[in-house]
Enzyme design. Structure first.
Site, PDB file in Angstrom:
ATOM      1  N   GLY A  19       1.438  -1.183   0.053  1.00  0.00           N
ATOM      2  CA  GLY A  19       0.153  -0.025  -0.058  1.00  0.00           C
ATOM      3  C   GLY A  19       0.441   1.100   0.054  1.00  0.00           C
ATOM      4  N   GLY A  21       0.374   5.485   0.788  1.00  0.00           N
ATOM      5  CA  GLY A  21       0.459   7.065   1.517  1.00  0.00           C
ATOM      6  C   GLY A  21       0.718   8.137   1.612  1.00  0.00           C
ATOM      7  CB  VAL A  26       3.793  -1.171   3.587  1.00  0.00           C
ATOM      8  CG1 VAL A  26       3.320  -1.787   4.243  1.00  0.00           C
ATOM      9  CG2 VAL A  26       2.993   0.731   4.776  1.00  0.00           C
ATOM     10  CE  LYS A  51       3.373   2.839   8.345  1.00  0.00           C
ATOM     11  NZ  LYS A  51       2.050   3.878   8.861  1.00  0.00           N
ATOM     12  CG  ASP A 148      -7.171   7.355  10.602  1.00  0.00           C
ATOM     13  OD1 ASP A 148      -8.335   7.211  10.159  1.00  0.00           O
ATOM     14  OD2 ASP A 148      -6.582   7.097   9.747  1.00  0.00           O
TER      15      ASP A 148
END
Length: 293
Positions: A19, A21, A26, A51, A148
């Site tokens: 992923g 962001g 990651v 990460k 979150d």
């Protein structure tokens, strides 16, 4: 594993990307010979999640590393494994290593169930909720708010739910008025005035519970009778409904906290031993209102 010199970093190799962001990205990471997590028997090899961010813009990773280390005593939070710096394609990166959640995220499970025309069983939803509550209680006891809590940030390791991604986590009261998190899971006081107490995380957990049991994500602007119909179609139990409503109280002062919720009948009243595994794991058919997370 502390931060090491770039030239010494031949102890792991980067795998496929999981992923990305604003923080960076990651990937999977595989320990190589000489790494403290390397196992000679390849069939038992450890896989980590790493990460990474460009070194010049990696301050958020340093902060997240600090938080993972601070919360390392809690088994309900993804475990921190170390950090280093590497040079890759003439670019310097900072990397933090974490326990890999091979079971994916709660978002993945809800989506997978919806694709089969089913939903997560209430028994599983309760187990996930209990694990997350234990993690939140620990975070809150340290004076922090996750900010979150959502289905993407609830991860599964060996079948157990754990809280992941501490990128939005803040000290209580540190950034008054700043809007943090994901709107569909944000408490009213958070998106209205940027107010974040531990109760904001409880609202987010309530949203996750509703999504697990009903399959519906975007319900916040529905009328009460519409919500009631969704609950009826999902066959949500009375205990689950009462628990959910304790999470969704508009006034954060009246909203229950993690300690109180861990004592709620929905959590503490487990099914009797005579209940068969087949009965416990049964998943009700999804309605036409099921939405992907």
């Amino acid at each position: 594993m502390g931060e090491s010199k770039p030239e010494s970093m031949k102890l792991w190799e980067r795998g496929r990307k999981l992923g990305a962001g604003g923080y960076g990205f990651v990937s999977l990471a595989h320990p190589l010979a000489g790494h403290p997590l390397f196992l000679p028997d390849s069939s038992l090899q450890v896989v980590m999640a790493v990460k990474s961010a460009k070194y010049a813009t990696s301050s958020s990773l340093l902060r997240e590393r600090y938080l993972f280390k601070k919360f390392s005593d809690c088994p309900h939070i993804i475990r921190y494994l170390g950090c280093d710096c590497t040079y890759e394609e003439d670019e310097r990166f900072r990397n933090i290593f974490m326990q890999y959640a091979a079971g994916g995220s709660l978002h993945d499970r809800i989506k997978s169930a919806a694709s089969r025309g089913t939903r997560i069983s209430e028994i599983e939803a309760r187990d996930v909720t209990e694990c997350v509550l234990h993690g939140l209680r620990f975070i809150h006891s340290m004076g922090y708010v996750h900010c979150d809590i959502k289905t993407d940030n609830i991860l599964f390791v060996k079948g157990k739910a754990k809280i992941g991604d501490l990128g939005a986590t803040i000290k209580v009261g540190k950034y008054p008025g700043k809007i943090i998190g994901t709107r569909n899971y944000m408490a009213p006081e958070s998106f209205q005035s940027g107010d974040y107490s531990s109760k904001a995380d409880i609202w987010g957990l309530g949203c996750c519970l509703f999504e697990m049991i009903t399959g519906v994500k975007k319900w916040r602007h529905m009328k009460e009778d519409e919500i009631h119909k969704i609950i009826e179609r999902s066959r949500m139990s009375d205990k689950a409904q009462l628990f959910w409503r304790k999470c969704m109280v508009e006034d954060p002062e009246q909203r229950w906290d993690a300690d109180m919720l861990l004592q709620h009948p929905f959590i503490v009243d487990h099914p009797p031993p005579s209940t068969t595994a087949k009965q416990v794991s049964k998943i009700m058919p999804a309605s036409s209102n099921v939405e992907e997370a």
